[in-house]
Design a protein around this motif. Structure first.
Motif, PDB file in Angstrom:
ATOM      1  N   VAL A  82      -2.024  -9.429  -6.247  1.00  0.00           N
ATOM      2  CA  VAL A  82      -0.654  -9.913  -6.446  1.00  0.00           C
ATOM      3  C   VAL A  82      -0.658 -11.409  -6.165  1.00  0.00           C
ATOM      4  CG1 VAL A  82       0.405  -7.714  -5.843  1.00  0.00           C
ATOM      5  CG2 VAL A  82       0.065  -9.410  -4.089  1.00  0.00           C
ATOM      6  N   SER A 118       2.379 -13.465  -5.652  1.00  0.00           N
ATOM      7  CA  SER A 118       3.345 -13.862  -4.630  1.00  0.00           C
ATOM      8  C   SER A 118       4.435 -12.814  -4.548  1.00  0.00           C
ATOM      9  CB  SER A 118       3.945 -15.225  -4.965  1.00  0.00           C
ATOM     10  OG  SER A 118       4.639 -15.147  -6.206  1.00  0.00           O
ATOM     11  N   ILE A 119       5.237 -12.976  -3.498  1.00  0.00           N
ATOM     12  CA  ILE A 119       6.371 -12.077  -3.342  1.00  0.00           C
ATOM     13  C   ILE A 119       7.595 -12.780  -3.923  1.00  0.00           C
ATOM     14  CG2 ILE A 119       6.903 -12.883  -0.986  1.00  0.00           C
ATOM     15  CD1 ILE A 119       7.542  -9.968  -0.297  1.00  0.00           C
ATOM     16  N   LEU A 175       6.409  -4.605   4.783  1.00  0.00           N
ATOM     17  CA  LEU A 175       5.051  -5.028   4.462  1.00  0.00           C
ATOM     18  C   LEU A 175       4.151  -4.732   5.654  1.00  0.00           C
ATOM     19  CD1 LEU A 175       5.950  -8.508   2.910  1.00  0.00           C
ATOM     20  CD2 LEU A 175       5.578  -6.366   1.709  1.00  0.00           C
ATOM     21  N   LYS A 176       3.308  -3.750   5.506  1.00  0.00           N
ATOM     22  CA  LYS A 176       2.417  -3.403   6.602  1.00  0.00           C
ATOM     23  C   LYS A 176       1.356  -4.477   6.788  1.00  0.00           C
ATOM     24  CE  LYS A 176       0.806  -0.620   9.729  1.00  0.00           C
ATOM     25  NZ  LYS A 176       1.559  -0.405  10.971  1.00  0.00           N
ATOM     26  N   LYS A 177       0.859  -4.969   5.671  1.00  0.00           N
ATOM     27  CA  LYS A 177      -0.126  -6.061   5.727  1.00  0.00           C
ATOM     28  C   LYS A 177       0.020  -6.870   4.462  1.00  0.00           C
ATOM     29  CE  LYS A 177      -5.019  -7.051   6.302  1.00  0.00           C
ATOM     30  NZ  LYS A 177      -6.391  -6.540   6.430  1.00  0.00           N
ATOM     31  N   TYR A 178      -0.007  -8.176   4.636  1.00  0.00           N
ATOM     32  CA  TYR A 178       0.112  -9.060   3.476  1.00  0.00           C
ATOM     33  C   TYR A 178      -0.777 -10.259   3.698  1.00  0.00           C
ATOM     34  CZ  TYR A 178       2.323 -11.784  -0.270  1.00  0.00           C
ATOM     35  OH  TYR A 178       2.572 -12.521  -1.409  1.00  0.00           O
ATOM     36  N   CYS A 179      -1.864 -10.311   2.903  1.00  0.00           N
ATOM     37  CA  CYS A 179      -2.709 -11.495   2.989  1.00  0.00           C
ATOM     38  C   CYS A 179      -3.059 -11.897   1.564  1.00  0.00           C
ATOM     39  CB  CYS A 179      -3.951 -11.230   3.833  1.00  0.00           C
ATOM     40  SG  CYS A 179      -4.942  -9.870   3.254  1.00  0.00           S
ATOM     41  N   VAL A 180      -4.060 -12.790   1.419  1.00  0.00           N
ATOM     42  CA  VAL A 180      -4.345 -13.359   0.099  1.00  0.00           C
ATOM     43  C   VAL A 180      -4.619 -12.269  -0.923  1.00  0.00           C
ATOM     44  CG1 VAL A 180      -5.864 -14.918  -1.165  1.00  0.00           C
ATOM     45  CG2 VAL A 180      -5.358 -15.351   1.245  1.00  0.00           C
ATOM     46  N   GLY A 181      -3.681 -12.085  -1.843  1.00  0.00           N
ATOM     47  CA  GLY A 181      -3.925 -11.160  -2.943  1.00  0.00           C
ATOM     48  C   GLY A 181      -3.679  -9.701  -2.650  1.00  0.00           C
TER      49      GLY A 181
END
Lengths: 86, 310
Positions: free
Chosen positions: A37, A39-40, A66-72
């Motif tokens: 992904v 971006s949000i 969002l449990k986890k959100y990092c690059v991509g």
């Protein structure tokens, strides 16, 4: 990765598979894992919209976070009702 | 501060949770993600506030970014798998202090710091206290060095005026419960307003807990003499009180023993001691005199007479 190769074998050698724009794995009603992904776009406890290279994807449900959100990569948890690709 | 910074860099498995308030929170999420900070448990509480969790190492960076973008940010808590270990290192001094305190508390828990007397027999507190001190039981003695049951029996056996003795440990206090026996032996007179002597003698010891002593140690007293009076001056007024006291007198008793034979001094002493079998005999003296065909043995016994009132 064995699981993914199995899926590829079933679907065959079509263009959409060679370079997938994004990958989504839904775990029952409680979690969704998204890869690639950009971006949000919009986030609320009932709807989350992510921008992709081509288009966007919307996750609808209740109590989403969002449990986890990092690059991509992103993991969305909560009561998942539907996943829409635009 | 430098120590904490080094600790933060080395630790992993610890996360910090922040409360972020402001408009357009989605923009912040995206901005933070682009800076390479991994976000965990991003939950929107309301339109303008959300909770965000990041790794401890990235906490400062996240805080700075949010502040720069004019969001209100407040740290809520630290947590994570390795948080207990992190807390130990961070608060090392506190942990050491707690350990030392616990050790001191446990170590000093075994010492007597004070005594507490209760019950009707607490009028004999000083006697019991002297008794305990003779057996090495005083302040700062270890409880483990004392056999409480044995001491209870010894106190009871050594004092006829007590019917019950209870020793109990409560924390660092030794509680001594004493009960007077209902029948008071050797009470000189039923008159608790004063104590009179019933023998001639010399005062060896006088302990007055309530009343006015009329004699002093070493003084010669006579039978019927007032030893302790119940009249006291309290706040410049004379009042009558019940006398509580013990007086020890050293007295002499003479006995004569007649025999036809010579050299029966020992026998004479034995017979004389039988007349005072309830008394504590200190010494004896024998004087032999010939009277006609008989020998007269005059035995002078010195004994201790203890008088109680109260």
């Amino acid at each position: 990765m064995g699981f993914i190769d199995t899926i590829k074998e079933c679907i065959g050698d079509s263009e959409g598979i060679k370079e997938p724009s994004f990958r989504a794995v839904v775990f029952g009603e409680s979690a969704v894992y998204l890869e690639n992904v950009l971006s949000i776009f919009r986030y609320s406890p009932t709807e989350i919209k992510f921008c992709l290279k081509k288009g966007s994807v919307i996750i609808k449900g209740e109590g989403l976070y969002l449990k986890k959100y990092c690059v991509g990569d992103v993991v969305v948890c909560g009561k998942i009702k539907c996943l829409e690709k635009e | 501060m430098r120590k904490n910074k080094m600790l933060r860099k080395r630790v992993s498995g610890v996360r910090s949770t922040f409360l972020v308030q402001g408009l357009n929170l989605d923009r912040l999420i995206e901005h933070v993600k682009k800076q390479g900070i991994t976000l965990y448990d991003v939950k929107k509480i309301s339109q303008k506030s959300m909770h965000v969790t990041v790794n401890l190492k990235q906490g400062q960076k996240f805080f700075a970014i949010a502040k720069d973008l004019c969001y209100n940010i407040k740290k809520v808590k630290d947590g994570g798998r390795n948080y207990p270990l992190y807390f130990l290192f961070k608060e090392f001094g506190l942990i050491i202090g707690a350990v030392i305190f616990t050790f001191i508390a446990i170590y000093f828990n075994g010492f007597i710091f004070s005594f507490e007397y209760s019950g009707s027999g607490s009028v004999l507190k000083r006697e019991v206290q002297d008794f305990l001190e003779q057996r090495g039981i005083k302040k700062y003695t270890r409880f483990s060095d004392i056999d409480l049951a044995k001491i209870e029996d010894e106190i009871l056996a050594g004092n006829d005026r007590l019917s019950f003795v209870g020793l109990e440990r409560k924390g660092n206090v030794l509680k001594v419960e004493l009960a007077l026996s209902k029948e008071d032996k050797d009470k000189l007179s039923g008159n608790v307003c004063a104590l009179y002597s019933d023998v001639d003698g010399v005062v060896e010891n006088i302990k007055v807990y309530r009343g006015t002593p009329k004699v002093s140690v070493g003084e010669q007293v006579f039978s019927g003499q007032l030893l302790v009076d119940g009249k006291m001056i309290i706040k410049e007024q004379e009042v009558s009180v019940g006398v509580i006291c013990t007086v020890t007198l050293l007295s002499n008793e003479k006995c004569e023993y007649y025999s036809l034979h010579e050299g029966e001094e020992e026998k004479a002493v034995i017979f004389a001691e039988q007349t005072l079998k309830d008394k504590e005999i200190i010494s004896s003296e024998v004087v032999t005199e010939r009277k006609g065909e008989q020998y007269c043995y005059t035995v002078t016994l010195k004994y201790r007479r203890v008088l109680y009132a109260g």
